[in-house]
Enzyme design. Sequence first.
Site: not given
Lengths: 386, 386
Positions: B147, B263
């Site tokens: 990220k 996810h």
Amino acid sequence: MIFPETRLSLSGERFTVHYRLTAGGEAEAEALARGICLEQTVEVSDNLLADDDIRAHVVGRIEALEAVAPGHYDAVISYAVETAAGELTQLLNVIFGNSAMQPGIRVLHLDLPPSLLRQFKGPRFGCEGLRALLGVAHRPLLGTALKPMGLSAVDLADLAYQLALGGVDIIKEDHGLTDQPFAPFAERVPRCAEAVERANHETGYRCLYAPNVTAPVDRIFGRARQAKEWGAGGIMVAPGLAGWDTLRMLAEDDTLAVPILSHPAWLGTFAISPEQGVAHHVIFGQLPRLAGADATIFVNHGGRFAFSRDDCRGIVEATEQPMGQLKPIFPIPAGGMTLDRLPEMAEFYGSEAVFLIAGGLYSHGPDLAASSRRFRQMMEQIRRSR
Amino acid sequence: MIFPETRLSLSGERFTVHYRLTAGGEAEAEALARGICLEQTVEVSDNLLADDDIRAHVVGRIEALEAVAPGHYDAVISYAVETAAGELTQLLNVIFGNSAMQPGIRVLHLDLPPSLLRQFKGPRFGCEGLRALLGVAHRPLLGTALKPMGLSAVDLADLAYQLALGGVDIIKEDHGLTDQPFAPFAERVPRCAEAVERANHETGYRCLYAPNVTAPVDRIFGRARQAKEWGAGGIMVAPGLAGWDTLRMLAEDDTLAVPILSHPAWLGTFAISPEQGVAHHVIFGQLPRLAGADATIFVNHGGRFAFSRDDCRGIVEATEQPMGQLKPIFPIPAGGMTLDRLPEMAEFYGSEAVFLIAGGLYSHGPDLAASSRRFRQMMEQIRRSR
């Protein structure tokens, strides 16, 4: 560490999401809103970001935050259009991907700019297109459902024939009819399409048969195309089961090009808790329209489900309010409706709706065609009296 | 009318769904349970059905109903395996299609017979397969996330390199990284895969890079295949966004055959209200496993989300308890975890888990490789001390 300082080339276009927050006070609400800005985009805490374009433009931005009731706040948060990457899946993710796992956050409304809406084709027919297909100019449309699961294809086709003969405009299948051995898709759909066509030939009406094509990804596109080949005038899909983007792909398929009804199965949880999830207006209104449905089925207030008048009004608003180039679509209130509620439904929904009465027709008397005829007569009466 | 009397040829195999009902008393609970039996199958009221096989076998059947707490009842309802038509989409529909729109009904647990489970391939790798790929026999696996959204592909690849160099086992991407102009999929994934491979070459470890392939239906299968071609050792998918059946198709694709992480994005709403929706155990445990995920990411208790210890325990049980031929899969607790919580996480989850620490690594100090190394050292220490 601090992430590398980043400069970005962005359009400056942003879309906004209106969230209802449940919080103990203004400071808590603001912390919650700031959390959403990070959670839905960069997923890191603020102090790891450089003083750069990620912090300034990629992180969500609080545009407004106000108390609306004790313990309740409305937050308007904007996101750069680029975060959604032109993908419906990622747009949903930015709207509510991770924050759905936190309590006290509900998505109330989406405000999407033309530049984002243009990335979607939206409804191919919409209200106007569907009216043109059915040859019905002004009155509300009459819908019903073919059921129950367990009947043979022959018996279902016979029911479809009677319903069409009475003059309903749209016969959708129960969304639980898929490819069960009781009435396999490849037998049921041609038989029902033929039966409705036969009735149309007798009545001169243009009743539209919309089989349920909701299915696994490797079968749904084939079923939709087969349904059209076999003479179905439209299709029904439950995006909660098949995926929102699957609905979009069906709607954008130029070789398919039939009206699509969206069914609410599996989506109820999003709307049912007033302090969580995604409001009726969005989940049963804005999203089906964005994904390209021409009509959205939901459960009417006062039936056997828990939707309120305000919930239903919110859905109706989403079907008709301006949304870039996206055509208005039909709301289809359903779920435990009966003929005697027609006047009240007509009062509440006006003309731009499909009134879906199924059980209420089957239970109305022994002659299904007569019940269907009665449905149509009542609607014409209501129309004349207004 | 009464629907035509129908005789059916059925296997007699049934699957059961455990529902938690919120009701004012036993009679109300029983009415609610009876309602579910009809709503999830035939969608008509009982009095329209003939005394036939539809009534006897297609309509859901209450197998047990008991009070578990004041105002709360557990109902076990069985359905004929044939109602699900061998389709994941329709199985979900029978479980909770329409009843999700009624208040006070929560899906607690699924009990699926071998004949139904055999219709699904399930996880290709599972815990054992993933351990073999990674060359880690006993200890919990170390996971982290790449990220934030907004960084360039070059910068993300550099972070991936440092994380892999320190010795984490799995680097998954943030699920918000899709195909944004900041770091397009086709540039990001090859760069990151190469960076992780380079680090592996230096360390001798086998760190697995799992890019996020969550995308529209017309792109997701292509992205998954490209990811593999470009050297990614696994993929991550958010079934809430891409559709449960899309996850199944990816898992069953023999030409793909890489481990898949599931996810939880967009799925939080199902679990968050204790009297509605679908319990953590099912939505983050049983369903990902049934659809074929090899590991399921969820948010750990005590982080920045709202899951409790019991919620997490319920998910873990779903990953490991017998489920026909379906392999056990890894739970991946994540979401605001820090290094100092490792001992407690190891205590709670034991060895059969992937501990996903992302922000907690990035914020640990200026040297990311050193933080990653510290993560691994701590885990080895914990393992030796037990």
